[in-house]
Design a protein around this motif. Structure first.
Motif, mmCIF file in Angstrom:
data_model
loop_
_atom_site.group_PDB
_atom_site.id
_atom_site.type_symbol
_atom_site.label_atom_id
_atom_site.label_comp_id
_atom_site.label_asym_id
_atom_site.label_seq_id
_atom_site.Cartn_x
_atom_site.Cartn_y
_atom_site.Cartn_z
ATOM 1 N N UNK A 136 1.064 -1.262 0.136
ATOM 2 C CA UNK A 136 -0.106 0.044 0.087
ATOM 3 C C UNK A 136 0.882 1.349 0.103
ATOM 4 N N UNK A 137 1.943 1.203 0.639
ATOM 5 C CA UNK A 137 2.816 2.290 0.586
ATOM 6 C C UNK A 137 3.339 2.725 -0.801
ATOM 7 N N UNK A 138 3.387 1.846 -1.666
ATOM 8 C CA UNK A 138 3.875 2.194 -3.124
ATOM 9 C C UNK A 138 2.677 3.093 -3.671
ATOM 10 N N UNK A 139 1.494 2.895 -3.509
ATOM 11 C CA UNK A 139 0.475 3.456 -3.775
ATOM 12 C C UNK A 139 -0.442 4.426 -2.628
ATOM 13 N N UNK A 214 11.392 3.894 -6.880
ATOM 14 C CA UNK A 214 10.656 3.602 -5.842
ATOM 15 C C UNK A 214 11.223 2.479 -5.050
ATOM 16 N N UNK A 215 11.892 1.578 -5.453
ATOM 17 C CA UNK A 215 12.129 0.376 -4.674
ATOM 18 C C UNK A 215 13.488 0.996 -3.992
ATOM 19 N N UNK A 216 14.283 1.679 -4.247
ATOM 20 C CA UNK A 216 15.374 2.163 -3.732
ATOM 21 C C UNK A 216 15.030 3.221 -2.528
ATOM 22 N N UNK A 217 13.779 4.182 -2.573
ATOM 23 C CA UNK A 217 13.516 4.917 -1.690
ATOM 24 C C UNK A 217 12.752 4.228 -0.611
ATOM 25 N N UNK A 218 12.215 3.194 -0.850
ATOM 26 C CA UNK A 218 11.544 2.215 0.021
ATOM 27 C C UNK A 218 12.615 1.572 1.088
ATOM 28 N N UNK A 219 13.549 1.091 0.343
ATOM 29 C CA UNK A 219 14.807 0.401 1.132
ATOM 30 C C UNK A 219 15.756 1.410 1.895
#
Length: 308
Positions: A136-139, A214-219
């Motif tokens: 859900x955090x990606x959207x 987005x994945x880099x910002x998440x990690x």
């Protein structure tokens, strides 16, 4: 040269010679006063440390003293007199301790069974909730709506959820694991989603300027920032998982602390019934403290920030 001029010159020389002496005297006085101030500062610091240690010791001992006073009042039947209870309704701590001693093997076996239900549902529900929150955090916009719909599961009472899970998964251990997983999944999803999305805008703008995916910002940003929220959800889930396991065993079960508790209440064997309550509470406390210890090991920086 006149006699008056000679006298005045000697007087000036004597005055000039006296200045270094006076300066040295004042310097020695200041130097003599410095060690005294250092000693006084060290004494004050020692008093502050001693006061802090006393406060720390009092804060550590106060819960234990309160618990001992509570058990003493219970043992001497103050609560029986206060609430007009008989001994068979509320057994005293010594009777409960004797029941635990006499039924130690059975209680250990049933506690192990209930502990497996707790841990299984706790891990499964926490994992599902974490995956839902991460997705859900990606959207954020649509994800927030999905988390809100998921949180509606908290409105379903456990006593209504347990028979449904027994009907779906049978009377085995998986029905209780499913009950615990449902009630822990929601708490983890809500807590972790809040931690993943409550990022200060300048941090996101910085990563956008660095062309981070987005994945880099998440990690690199969202997940480290959400670690305190993750452990907050784990601690909530550990506290509630024992409730789901015990209530689930009330309906269809052949072993476990909840099954033994309901069976002994029907038989009016209250010391053994209270033994189940004490064992379940101790099991929940031990597992909760395990989560707290893991939090201190994995994110010690959060503990320093909180204490500060």
């Amino acid at each position: 040269m006149s006699e008056g001029v000679v006298v005045n010159r000697k007087r000036d020389e004597n005055g000039t010679a006296a200045l270094p002496g006076s300066a040295s005297l004042s310097g020695s006085a200041v130097a003599a006063s410095v060690p005294g101030s250092e000693v006084q500062g060290q004494a004050e610091q020692g008093q502050l440390v001693g006061t802090a240690r006393k406060k720390w010791l009092i804060l550590r001992l106060l819960p234990w003293l309160a618990g001992i006073c509570f058990l003493a009042l219970w043992q001497f039947r103050l609560f029986h007199q206060l609430f007009s209870l008989e001994s068979y309704q509320l057994p005293v701590p010594s009777a409960i301790a004797a029941s635990i001693r006499d039924n130690a093997e059975m209680l250990f076996r049933y506690a192990l069974y209930s502990g497996m239900e707790m841990l299984g549902g706790f891990l499964l529900g926490s994992l599902l909730g974490a995956v839902a929150a991460a997705g859900a955090s990606f959207f954020p916009t649509s994800g927030k709506a999905g988390i809100a719909v998921m949180s509606a599961l908290n409105a379903v009472p456990i006593v209504a959820l347990a028979p449904i899970m027994n009907n779906w998964f049978g009377d085995g251990i998986w029905s209780r694991i499913a009950v615990v997983a449902v009630i822990t999944m929601v708490a983890m999803a809500v807590s972790l989603f809040k931690g993943l999305t409550s990022i200060q805008p300048q941090y996101g703008e910085l990563l956008d300027g660095l062309a981070a995916s987005r994945m880099q910002a998440f990690l690199k940003l969202r997940l480290p920032h959400a670690m305190p929220s993750l452990f907050a959800g784990l601690k909530i889930n550990m506290s509630t998982s024992i409730i789901g396991a015990i209530v689930g065993e009330f309906f269809i079960a052949s072993q476990g602390l909840g099954y033994l508790l309901s069976d002994q209440i029907r038989l009016a064997n209250m010391p053994l019934a209270w033994s189940c309550i004490v064992i379940a509470a101790a099991l929940g406390i031990v597992l909760y403290e395990a989560v707290v210890l893991a939090e201190k090991r994995i994110i010690p920086w959060n503990r320093v920030r909180t204490n500060a």
